[in-house]
Design a protein around this motif. Structure first.
Motif, PDB file in Angstrom:
ATOM      1  N   GLY A 395      92.787  -3.022 -31.125  1.00 26.71           N
ATOM      2  CA  GLY A 395      93.496  -1.753 -31.299  1.00 26.71           C
ATOM      3  C   GLY A 395      93.057  -0.661 -30.340  1.00 26.71           C
ATOM      4  N   ARG A 396      92.132  -0.980 -29.446  1.00 27.37           N
ATOM      5  CA  ARG A 396      91.711  -0.010 -28.434  1.00 27.37           C
ATOM      6  C   ARG A 396      91.667  -0.689 -27.073  1.00 27.37           C
ATOM      7  NH1 ARG A 396      88.761   4.518 -30.364  1.00 27.37           N
ATOM      8  NH2 ARG A 396      88.450   4.420 -32.614  1.00 27.37           N
ATOM      9  N   PHE A 397      91.955   0.084 -26.022  1.00 28.43           N
ATOM     10  CA  PHE A 397      91.860  -0.468 -24.670  1.00 28.43           C
ATOM     11  C   PHE A 397      90.407  -0.531 -24.217  1.00 28.43           C
ATOM     12  CE2 PHE A 397      96.193   1.175 -24.594  1.00 28.43           C
ATOM     13  CZ  PHE A 397      96.858   0.174 -23.905  1.00 28.43           C
ATOM     14  N   LEU A 398      90.110  -1.484 -23.353  1.00 31.10           N
ATOM     15  CA  LEU A 398      88.872  -1.394 -22.590  1.00 31.10           C
ATOM     16  C   LEU A 398      89.124  -0.388 -21.480  1.00 31.10           C
ATOM     17  CD1 LEU A 398      87.838  -5.140 -22.286  1.00 31.10           C
ATOM     18  CD2 LEU A 398      86.575  -3.351 -23.466  1.00 31.10           C
ATOM     19  N   ASN A 399      88.073   0.250 -21.014  1.00 30.40           N
ATOM     20  CA  ASN A 399      88.228   1.267 -19.972  1.00 30.40           C
ATOM     21  C   ASN A 399      88.604   0.616 -18.636  1.00 30.40           C
ATOM     22  OD1 ASN A 399      87.175   2.863 -17.647  1.00 30.40           O
ATOM     23  ND2 ASN A 399      86.931   4.363 -19.276  1.00 30.40           N
ATOM     24  N   GLU A 400      89.670   1.121 -18.029  1.00 28.97           N
ATOM     25  CA  GLU A 400      90.175   0.507 -16.800  1.00 28.97           C
ATOM     26  C   GLU A 400      89.290   0.812 -15.583  1.00 28.97           C
ATOM     27  OE1 GLU A 400      93.221  -1.446 -15.775  1.00 28.97           O
ATOM     28  OE2 GLU A 400      92.569  -2.145 -17.724  1.00 28.97           O
ATOM     29  N   THR A 401      88.688   1.996 -15.552  1.00 29.02           N
ATOM     30  CA  THR A 401      87.834   2.316 -14.400  1.00 29.02           C
ATOM     31  C   THR A 401      86.605   1.413 -14.386  1.00 29.02           C
ATOM     32  OG1 THR A 401      88.529   4.584 -14.747  1.00 29.02           O
ATOM     33  CG2 THR A 401      86.750   4.218 -13.160  1.00 29.02           C
ATOM     34  N   ILE A 402      85.943   1.326 -15.533  1.00 33.62           N
ATOM     35  CA  ILE A 402      84.798   0.398 -15.598  1.00 33.62           C
ATOM     36  C   ILE A 402      85.301  -1.013 -15.324  1.00 33.62           C
ATOM     37  CG2 ILE A 402      82.858  -0.426 -16.972  1.00 33.62           C
ATOM     38  CD1 ILE A 402      83.054   1.981 -18.708  1.00 33.62           C
ATOM     39  N   GLY A 403      86.491  -1.313 -15.826  1.00 32.10           N
ATOM     40  CA  GLY A 403      87.065  -2.638 -15.629  1.00 32.10           C
ATOM     41  C   GLY A 403      87.190  -2.993 -14.160  1.00 32.10           C
ATOM     42  N   LYS A 404      87.620  -2.017 -13.354  1.00 32.66           N
ATOM     43  CA  LYS A 404      87.797  -2.319 -11.927  1.00 32.66           C
ATOM     44  C   LYS A 404      86.461  -2.541 -11.243  1.00 32.66           C
ATOM     45  CE  LYS A 404      92.322  -0.951 -11.966  1.00 32.66           C
ATOM     46  NZ  LYS A 404      93.208   0.126 -12.319  1.00 32.66           N
ATOM     47  N   TRP A 405      85.453  -1.760 -11.614  1.00 27.65           N
ATOM     48  CA  TRP A 405      84.101  -2.024 -11.084  1.00 27.65           C
ATOM     49  C   TRP A 405      83.644  -3.407 -11.521  1.00 27.65           C
ATOM     50  CZ3 TRP A 405      81.172   0.496  -7.639  1.00 27.65           C
ATOM     51  CH2 TRP A 405      81.567   1.805  -7.302  1.00 27.65           C
ATOM     52  N   ASN A 406      83.887  -3.706 -12.778  1.00 27.51           N
ATOM     53  CA  ASN A 406      83.553  -5.012 -13.332  1.00 27.51           C
ATOM     54  C   ASN A 406      84.184  -6.101 -12.456  1.00 27.51           C
ATOM     55  OD1 ASN A 406      84.255  -6.490 -16.655  1.00 27.51           O
ATOM     56  ND2 ASN A 406      83.368  -7.381 -14.833  1.00 27.51           N
ATOM     57  N   PHE A 407      85.483  -5.940 -12.157  1.00 28.35           N
ATOM     58  CA  PHE A 407      86.166  -6.972 -11.370  1.00 28.35           C
ATOM     59  C   PHE A 407      85.578  -7.095  -9.971  1.00 28.35           C
ATOM     60  CE2 PHE A 407      89.252  -7.846  -8.004  1.00 28.35           C
ATOM     61  CZ  PHE A 407      89.456  -9.196  -8.261  1.00 28.35           C
ATOM     62  N   TRP A 408      85.502  -5.980  -9.244  1.00 25.58           N
ATOM     63  CA  TRP A 408      85.096  -6.091  -7.834  1.00 25.58           C
ATOM     64  C   TRP A 408      83.668  -6.595  -7.700  1.00 25.58           C
ATOM     65  CZ3 TRP A 408      88.369  -6.803  -4.217  1.00 25.58           C
ATOM     66  CH2 TRP A 408      89.665  -6.269  -4.339  1.00 25.58           C
ATOM     67  N   LEU A 409      82.770  -6.093  -8.565  1.00 26.11           N
ATOM     68  CA  LEU A 409      81.385  -6.592  -8.462  1.00 26.11           C
ATOM     69  C   LEU A 409      81.317  -8.076  -8.771  1.00 26.11           C
ATOM     70  CD1 LEU A 409      79.292  -3.723 -10.043  1.00 26.11           C
ATOM     71  CD2 LEU A 409      79.049  -4.683  -7.747  1.00 26.11           C
ATOM     72  N   PHE A 410      82.065  -8.495  -9.774  1.00 30.75           N
ATOM     73  CA  PHE A 410      82.019  -9.899 -10.163  1.00 30.75           C
ATOM     74  C   PHE A 410      82.644 -10.759  -9.071  1.00 30.75           C
ATOM     75  CE2 PHE A 410      82.711 -13.708 -12.740  1.00 30.75           C
ATOM     76  CZ  PHE A 410      81.565 -13.713 -13.509  1.00 30.75           C
ATOM     77  N   VAL A 458      75.062  -7.498 -12.703  1.00 28.01           N
ATOM     78  CA  VAL A 458      75.420  -6.087 -12.901  1.00 28.01           C
ATOM     79  C   VAL A 458      76.833  -5.987 -13.474  1.00 28.01           C
ATOM     80  CG1 VAL A 458      75.789  -3.866 -11.764  1.00 28.01           C
ATOM     81  CG2 VAL A 458      73.871  -5.313 -11.075  1.00 28.01           C
ATOM     82  N   ALA A 459      77.744  -6.815 -12.942  1.00 26.37           N
ATOM     83  CA  ALA A 459      79.124  -6.787 -13.446  1.00 26.37           C
ATOM     84  C   ALA A 459      79.147  -7.097 -14.941  1.00 26.37           C
ATOM     85  CB  ALA A 459      79.987  -7.790 -12.683  1.00 26.37           C
ATOM     86  N   THR A 460      78.325  -8.055 -15.354  1.00 26.67           N
ATOM     87  CA  THR A 460      78.304  -8.422 -16.776  1.00 26.67           C
ATOM     88  C   THR A 460      77.738  -7.285 -17.617  1.00 26.67           C
ATOM     89  OG1 THR A 460      77.959 -10.681 -16.063  1.00 26.67           O
ATOM     90  CG2 THR A 460      77.597 -10.222 -18.384  1.00 26.67           C
ATOM     91  N   ILE A 461      76.740  -6.591 -17.075  1.00 25.41           N
ATOM     92  CA  ILE A 461      76.197  -5.441 -17.803  1.00 25.41           C
ATOM     93  C   ILE A 461      77.279  -4.368 -17.945  1.00 25.41           C
ATOM     94  CG2 ILE A 461      74.509  -3.559 -17.722  1.00 25.41           C
ATOM     95  CD1 ILE A 461      72.614  -5.583 -16.335  1.00 25.41           C
ATOM     96  N   LEU A 462      78.049  -4.141 -16.854  1.00 25.02           N
ATOM     97  CA  LEU A 462      79.140  -3.157 -16.927  1.00 25.02           C
ATOM     98  C   LEU A 462      80.147  -3.551 -17.996  1.00 25.02           C
ATOM     99  CD1 LEU A 462      80.019  -2.201 -13.249  1.00 25.02           C
ATOM    100  CD2 LEU A 462      79.025  -0.784 -15.045  1.00 25.02           C
ATOM    101  N   PHE A 463      80.449  -4.830 -18.061  1.00 23.09           N
ATOM    102  CA  PHE A 463      81.402  -5.304 -19.068  1.00 23.09           C
ATOM    103  C   PHE A 463      80.875  -5.009 -20.476  1.00 23.09           C
ATOM    104  CE2 PHE A 463      83.012  -8.917 -21.705  1.00 23.09           C
ATOM    105  CZ  PHE A 463      84.335  -8.493 -21.775  1.00 23.09           C
ATOM    106  N   THR A 464      79.598  -5.317 -20.680  1.00 21.23           N
ATOM    107  CA  THR A 464      78.985  -5.035 -21.982  1.00 21.23           C
ATOM    108  C   THR A 464      79.077  -3.546 -22.295  1.00 21.23           C
ATOM    109  OG1 THR A 464      77.387  -6.698 -21.291  1.00 21.23           O
ATOM    110  CG2 THR A 464      76.953  -5.595 -23.373  1.00 21.23           C
ATOM    111  N   TRP A 465      78.784  -2.736 -21.289  1.00 27.07           N
ATOM    112  CA  TRP A 465      78.843  -1.276 -21.418  1.00 27.07           C
ATOM    113  C   TRP A 465      80.256  -0.843 -21.791  1.00 27.07           C
ATOM    114  CZ3 TRP A 465      76.429   2.814 -22.512  1.00 27.07           C
ATOM    115  CH2 TRP A 465      76.827   4.072 -22.064  1.00 27.07           C
ATOM    116  N   ASN A 466      81.233  -1.473 -21.134  1.00 19.99           N
ATOM    117  CA  ASN A 466      82.632  -1.172 -21.409  1.00 19.99           C
ATOM    118  C   ASN A 466      82.950  -1.422 -22.886  1.00 19.99           C
ATOM    119  OD1 ASN A 466      85.301  -0.565 -21.048  1.00 19.99           O
ATOM    120  ND2 ASN A 466      85.639  -2.001 -19.372  1.00 19.99           N
ATOM    121  N   ILE A 467      82.486  -2.539 -23.399  1.00 25.42           N
ATOM    122  CA  ILE A 467      82.735  -2.853 -24.816  1.00 25.42           C
ATOM    123  C   ILE A 467      82.116  -1.780 -25.702  1.00 25.42           C
ATOM    124  CG2 ILE A 467      82.249  -4.485 -26.675  1.00 25.42           C
ATOM    125  CD1 ILE A 467      82.270  -6.693 -24.624  1.00 25.42           C
TER     126      ILE A 467
END
Ligand code: HEM
Ligand SMILES: [Cu+2]
Length: 611
Positions: A395-410, A458-467
């Protein structure tokens, strides 16, 4: 309490996703430890013995305990919604599946504290796995046996669900691609997992009761293990990748606002890949000495898989062609998947060339290949699916800005890590080696590879942070969460879906049912029935108790290698397990009903919350 007794597919889906992610973090830490050890030549950060344990646990954890449950999580959370059903066919068994997987995984990881983890590789090749000292391999056998039972039950459940529970009008050729992929995956589970079960049983007898199935010094045959393992193992990698194909089709189609290109050929390709998955296992055994005829047949079969796979790649590209592409994080992961997976597929065809495989076999070339398909393919696909369906599930979005960092770093980290490994393999660096001498000149590329792994960390940490941040104050999602572009049924109900999913079962008139209704000016899918009573299953504590019994029995068997009297513990565990089955069969549970008035209230409350 609700969480440990639930039989709701949506909650079970969340349980799978959470525990899969937890194990993914374990497996990730193990990966980082491996890369630290290999970063420089002649490193003594880890001993050889510990290194073997970590490599084995990394592979086993990632495959069985991280990505499998992530797939099960998405399929639980989404498939019943995509087919317009109120739950899976057997909600109680669904809970049993989850808890069996969970306790199997916990059992395997207990080995770290009880005398050391398994160390014979995730493939557990005999005779090493037979004669390996200590309890590690016993944990492997029983942990996987218990978790595998859960997987098998889950597969059967989804087969029945997809065959029997589709909404009226949802014919096979109107089924969303993700549901199709889960259907084929479930067929593969049904035929592949029993092979693993049998292999593990034989290994179990060998290790605990002197069975000698695989021990050549006693007349056994270790090659049989390789056959059994790969008759399971190759379909297993398709069990992993087909759902990613399904996710990709749904994500690309929705986020480019176009119908999937070549739907019929997409379905046929899935079926064909699923069939061929069982015809190629010996490509893992080219160097065993099966002879030129067998090797050639398996080589040709393997190369044939490139054809349906190529069909899928082109169809995704043609879906994107001329679409209104939205660069959401979900779509970025899907777009990143395509070139990466093509590279992994290409090295796969190279490995299928038998003569060349004699050179590649057991080198880092193989490690590069399978990480390109498993991480660059499956894990990218999972990220795409998770970003895409997260608002539907929570019922909530994940943050798209963090998401993009998540993607590019990964994405960058991934290629930094695994691209150089192709060349390390060609230079002769063997797989499963804990260190290497400096003179060989492998140091630089290994160092780059380890830097890449840090990026992914780092990307995985960002993902966790996003959650974490979005679960506190994430943007709330509407039913049709992504720009109102939803095509399939799950987007036609509120986010998250109510406990009964559909107040009225939908009537499907076309492919991409919700999209078609919106095109005709409706804001919801035509119902197939009047508002009536809904029958819901009751929660139950039995699944967790039953699986806990299996867990205790597992311990009993493992320690019986050292002390036969612990077989009593095993018997006790089995008694709990079979006892709870008995209770479940004797005690009638008719579930409960939701009445129309109650439903109307709930539905209008949801409408109000959305407006
Ligand atoms: C995300 C970062 C990852 C890194 C940095 C990484 C790194 C590694 C390394 C260095 C090895 C050891 C290769 C060897 O010496 O033989 C390895 C093995 C392996 N990895 Fe990964 N890996 C990652 C993710 C994954 C994922 C997501 C999966 C599966 C879904 C996976 C599956 C495997 C398997 C099956 C093995 C073979 C284990 C064995 O030989 O028994 N890895 N990985
Ligand atoms: Cu294979």
């Amino acid at each position: 309490m609700d969480w440990i007794t639930t039989v709701d597919h949506k909650k079970i889906g969340i349980l799978y996703l959470m525990s899969g992610f937890l194990f993914f973090l374990f497996g990730g830490i193990e990966a980082i430890l491996i890369r630290v050890q290999l970063a420089v030549p002649e490193n003594d950060f880890l001993s050889g013995e510990i290194y073997n344990q970590i490599v084995t646990m990394h592979g086993t954890t990632m495959i069985f305990l991280a990505v499998m449950p992530a797939i099960f999580g998405l399929m639980n959370a989404i498939v019943p919604l995509q087919i317009g059903a109120r739950d899976v066919a057997f909600p109680f068994m669904n809970a049993v599946s989850f808890w069996m997987f969970f306790f199997g995984g916990v059992l395997l990881n207990c080995s770290w504290f009880l005398g050391g983890a398994p160390a014979a590789g995730w493939t557990a090749y005999a005779p090493l796995s037979d004669i390996y000292e200590g309890l590690g391999m016993d944990f492997y056998v029983l942990g996987l046996q218990i978790a595998g039972a859960g997987t098998l039950m889950g597969g059967i459940n989804f087969l029945v669900t997809i065959v029997n529970m589709r909404a009226p009008g949802l014919t096979w050729m109107r089924l969303p691609m993700f549901t199709w992929s889960i259907f084929i995956t479930s067929v593969l589970i049904l035929f592949a997992f029993p092979a693993l079960t049998i292999g593990l049983f034989l290994l179990f007898f060998d290790r605990l009761f002197g069975g000698n199935f695989f021990d050549p010094s006693a007349g056994g045959n270790p090659i049989i293990w390789e056959h059994i393992f790969w008759i399971f193992g190759h379909p297993e990698v398709y069990i992993l990748i087909l759902p990613a194909f399904g996710i990709l089709s749904d994500v690309i189609s929705q986020h480019s606002r176009k119908r999937i290109f070549g739907y019929t050929s997409m379905v046929l390709a899935l079926v064909l890949i699923g069939f061929l998955a069982f015809m190629v296992w010996a490509h893992h055994m080219f160097t065993v000495g099966l002879g030129p005829v067998a090797n050639s047949v398996f080589a040709i079969m393997t190369m044939a898989i490139a054809i349906p796979t190529g069909v899928k790649i082109f169809n995704w590209l043609f879906t994107l062609w001329g679409g209104q592409i939205r660069f959401t994080t979900a779509n970025l992961f899907a777009l990143g998947f395509i070139p990466t997976f093509v590279m992994g597929g290409t090295t796969g065809v190279m490995l299928a060339v038998v003569t060349a495989d004699f050179q590649f076999h057991d080198s880092y070339f193989v490690v590069a290949h399978f990480h390109y398909v498993i991480v660059g393919g499956l894990v990218f696909g999972l990220f795409a699916g998770i970003y895409h369906w997260w608002p539907k599930i929570f019922g909530r979005f994940l943050n798209e800005t963090i998401g993009k960092w998540n993607f590019w770093l990964f994405f960058i980290g991934f290629h930094l890590t695994f691209f150089p490994q192709h060349f390390l393999g060609l230079m002769g660096m063997p797989r499963r080696n804990f260190t290497y001498p400096a003179e060989l000149g492998w140091g630089d590329m290994n160092f780059i590879s380890s830097i890449g792994a840090a990026f992914m960390g780092v990307a995985t940490i960002l993902f966790t942070w996003n959650i974490v941040v979005t679960s506190i104050k994430g943007e709330k999602a509407k039913g049709d969460a992504w720009y109102g572009d939803g095509r399939t049924l799950e987007w036609s109900i509120s986010s998250p879906a109510p406990e009964y999913n559909f107040a009225q079962t939908p009537l499907v008139k076309e492919f991409d049912a919700f999209w078609a209704e919106k095109r005709n000016g409706n804001d919801r899918v035509t119902p197939a029935e009047p508002l009536g009573e809904i029958h819901m299953p009751n929660n139950s504590i039995i699944p967790i108790i039953m699986s806990f019994g299996a867990f205790i029995a597992g311990f009993g068997f493992i320690f019986s290698a050292e002390n036969k009297s612990s077989l009593f513990v095993a018997a006790f565990g089995l008694a709990i397990m079979f006892g709870s089955m008995l209770v479940h069969s004797l005690y009638d549970d008719h579930g409960h009903h939701l009445i129309p008035d109650e439903l109307k209230q709930k539905e209008s409350k949801r409408k109000g919350a959305e407006a």
